[in-house]
Motif scaffolding. Structure first.
Motif, PDB file in Angstrom:
ATOM      1  N   LYS A  88       0.835  -1.203   0.000  1.00  0.00           N
ATOM      2  CA  LYS A  88       0.000   0.000   0.000  1.00  0.00           C
ATOM      3  C   LYS A  88       0.872   1.256   0.000  1.00  0.00           C
ATOM      4  O   LYS A  88       0.555   2.240  -0.666  1.00  0.00           O
ATOM      5  CB  LYS A  88      -0.937   0.020   1.211  1.00  0.00           C
ATOM      6  N   GLY A  89       1.973   1.214   0.718  1.00  0.00           N
ATOM      7  CA  GLY A  89       2.905   2.349   0.745  1.00  0.00           C
ATOM      8  C   GLY A  89       3.513   2.596  -0.623  1.00  0.00           C
ATOM      9  O   GLY A  89       3.641   3.744  -1.066  1.00  0.00           O
ATOM     10  N   ILE A  94       3.646   5.926  -5.622  1.00  0.00           N
ATOM     11  CA  ILE A  94       3.399   6.106  -7.061  1.00  0.00           C
ATOM     12  C   ILE A  94       2.276   7.122  -7.274  1.00  0.00           C
ATOM     13  O   ILE A  94       2.362   7.994  -8.149  1.00  0.00           O
ATOM     14  CB  ILE A  94       3.062   4.753  -7.727  1.00  0.00           C
ATOM     15  N   PHE A  95       1.251   7.048  -6.455  1.00  0.00           N
ATOM     16  CA  PHE A  95       0.131   7.977  -6.515  1.00  0.00           C
ATOM     17  C   PHE A  95       0.626   9.417  -6.302  1.00  0.00           C
ATOM     18  O   PHE A  95       0.247  10.337  -7.027  1.00  0.00           O
ATOM     19  CB  PHE A  95      -0.880   7.563  -5.436  1.00  0.00           C
ATOM     20  N   MET A  96       1.509   9.599  -5.308  1.00  0.00           N
ATOM     21  CA  MET A  96       2.067  10.942  -5.039  1.00  0.00           C
ATOM     22  C   MET A  96       2.923  11.425  -6.218  1.00  0.00           C
ATOM     23  O   MET A  96       2.908  12.619  -6.541  1.00  0.00           O
ATOM     24  CB  MET A  96       2.925  10.922  -3.773  1.00  0.00           C
ATOM     25  N   MET A  97       3.642  10.519  -6.861  1.00  0.00           N
ATOM     26  CA  MET A  97       4.426  10.909  -8.042  1.00  0.00           C
ATOM     27  C   MET A  97       3.493  11.365  -9.164  1.00  0.00           C
ATOM     28  O   MET A  97       3.807  12.297  -9.904  1.00  0.00           O
ATOM     29  CB  MET A  97       5.307   9.748  -8.524  1.00  0.00           C
ATOM     30  N   SER A 149       4.021  17.049  -3.338  1.00  0.00           N
ATOM     31  CA  SER A 149       3.806  15.682  -3.796  1.00  0.00           C
ATOM     32  C   SER A 149       5.140  14.953  -3.956  1.00  0.00           C
ATOM     33  O   SER A 149       5.259  13.785  -3.570  1.00  0.00           O
ATOM     34  CB  SER A 149       3.047  15.671  -5.119  1.00  0.00           C
ATOM     35  N   LEU A 150       6.127  15.633  -4.512  1.00  0.00           N
ATOM     36  CA  LEU A 150       7.451  15.025  -4.678  1.00  0.00           C
ATOM     37  C   LEU A 150       8.076  14.708  -3.318  1.00  0.00           C
ATOM     38  O   LEU A 150       8.585  13.597  -3.103  1.00  0.00           O
ATOM     39  CB  LEU A 150       8.368  15.940  -5.494  1.00  0.00           C
ATOM     40  N   ILE A 151       8.014  15.666  -2.394  1.00  0.00           N
ATOM     41  CA  ILE A 151       8.576  15.450  -1.054  1.00  0.00           C
ATOM     42  C   ILE A 151       7.877  14.281  -0.367  1.00  0.00           C
ATOM     43  O   ILE A 151       8.537  13.393   0.199  1.00  0.00           O
ATOM     44  CB  ILE A 151       8.467  16.730  -0.197  1.00  0.00           C
ATOM     45  N   GLU A 152       6.547  14.270  -0.412  1.00  0.00           N
ATOM     46  CA  GLU A 152       5.799  13.191   0.242  1.00  0.00           C
ATOM     47  C   GLU A 152       6.083  11.845  -0.420  1.00  0.00           C
ATOM     48  O   GLU A 152       6.195  10.830   0.264  1.00  0.00           O
ATOM     49  CB  GLU A 152       4.295  13.494   0.226  1.00  0.00           C
ATOM     50  N   ASN A 155       9.461  10.687   0.754  1.00  0.00           N
ATOM     51  CA  ASN A 155       9.354  10.233   2.144  1.00  0.00           C
ATOM     52  C   ASN A 155       8.697   8.859   2.242  1.00  0.00           C
ATOM     53  O   ASN A 155       9.107   8.029   3.050  1.00  0.00           O
ATOM     54  CB  ASN A 155       8.566  11.244   2.988  1.00  0.00           C
ATOM     55  N   ILE A 156       7.678   8.637   1.426  1.00  0.00           N
ATOM     56  CA  ILE A 156       7.001   7.326   1.455  1.00  0.00           C
ATOM     57  C   ILE A 156       7.951   6.231   0.980  1.00  0.00           C
ATOM     58  O   ILE A 156       8.068   5.181   1.610  1.00  0.00           O
ATOM     59  CB  ILE A 156       5.719   7.347   0.600  1.00  0.00           C
ATOM     60  N   PHE A 157       8.659   6.466  -0.130  1.00  0.00           N
ATOM     61  CA  PHE A 157       9.585   5.451  -0.644  1.00  0.00           C
ATOM     62  C   PHE A 157      10.754   5.230   0.315  1.00  0.00           C
ATOM     63  O   PHE A 157      11.263   4.127   0.424  1.00  0.00           O
ATOM     64  CB  PHE A 157      10.103   5.836  -2.029  1.00  0.00           C
TER      65      PHE A 157
END
Length: 170
Positions: A88-89, A94-97, A149-152, A155-157
């Motif tokens: 899910k992460g 990918i969604f944030m990208m 979005s890029l920062i988040e 951070n997620i990856f």
């Protein structure tokens, strides 16, 4: 920290935009009511109120989108309920990208529209204001969306941590 700062800035911009929307609407409705009560003797109106409200609504929506992009996930419970948090992460990253690229496209398009507004003298319909600052503010808010979005996404990856509506009880 930069992401949090951008989020707070966008929350402020969105909040100010909503206050302006409410004040203009109250003033316009009040002025129309006074006009009605006086039988047309008191003719004060808010010129361009619909235009003001619509452009500030644009700013409020773009600011809110940038401020809360990490909570705007599209994860359908039926498909993700049994998935491991790591997958899910990865999907959320990918969604944030995707939002990063959408923000860049919005920024570029709105920036080009601002240049066109200068070159061709585009103005708003009622108030006859130049469209250039409206497009530039919208482009700046879209750029903030892309940056957040890029920062988040990074951070997620990097950490695997993300806002999960299922866990938050939403």
């Amino acid at each position: 920290k930069l992401s949090t700062l951008i989020s707070r800035l966008c929350q402020f911009i969105g909040g100010i935009s909503l206050v302006i929307i409410v004040l203009v609407t109250i003033l316009d409705v009040g002025a129309r009511y006074i006009f009605k009560l006086t039988g047309g003797d008191m003719g004060f109106t808010v010129k361009g109120s619909v235009e003001i409200v619509s452009y500030f609504m644009l700013f409020a929506l773009l600011a809110a989108f940038a401020a809360y992009v990490e909570r705007s996930q599209i994860i359908v419970d039926v498909f993700t309920q049994k998935m491991p948090k790591a997958i899910k992460g990865y999907m959320m990253g990918i969604f944030m990208m995707g939002f990063f690229f959408i923000g860049l496209v919005f920024t570029w398009g709105l920036y080009e529209s601002a240049l066109d507004a200068i070159e061709f003298g585009k103005v708003t319909q009622d108030l006859r204001l130049s469209m250039m600052p409206i497009y530039l503010i919208s482009a700046a808010l879209s750029l903030l969306l892309a940056i957040r979005s890029l920062i988040e996404s990074i951070n997620i990856f990097r950490t695997g941590e993300f806002f999960d509506a299922e866990e938050a009880g939403a």
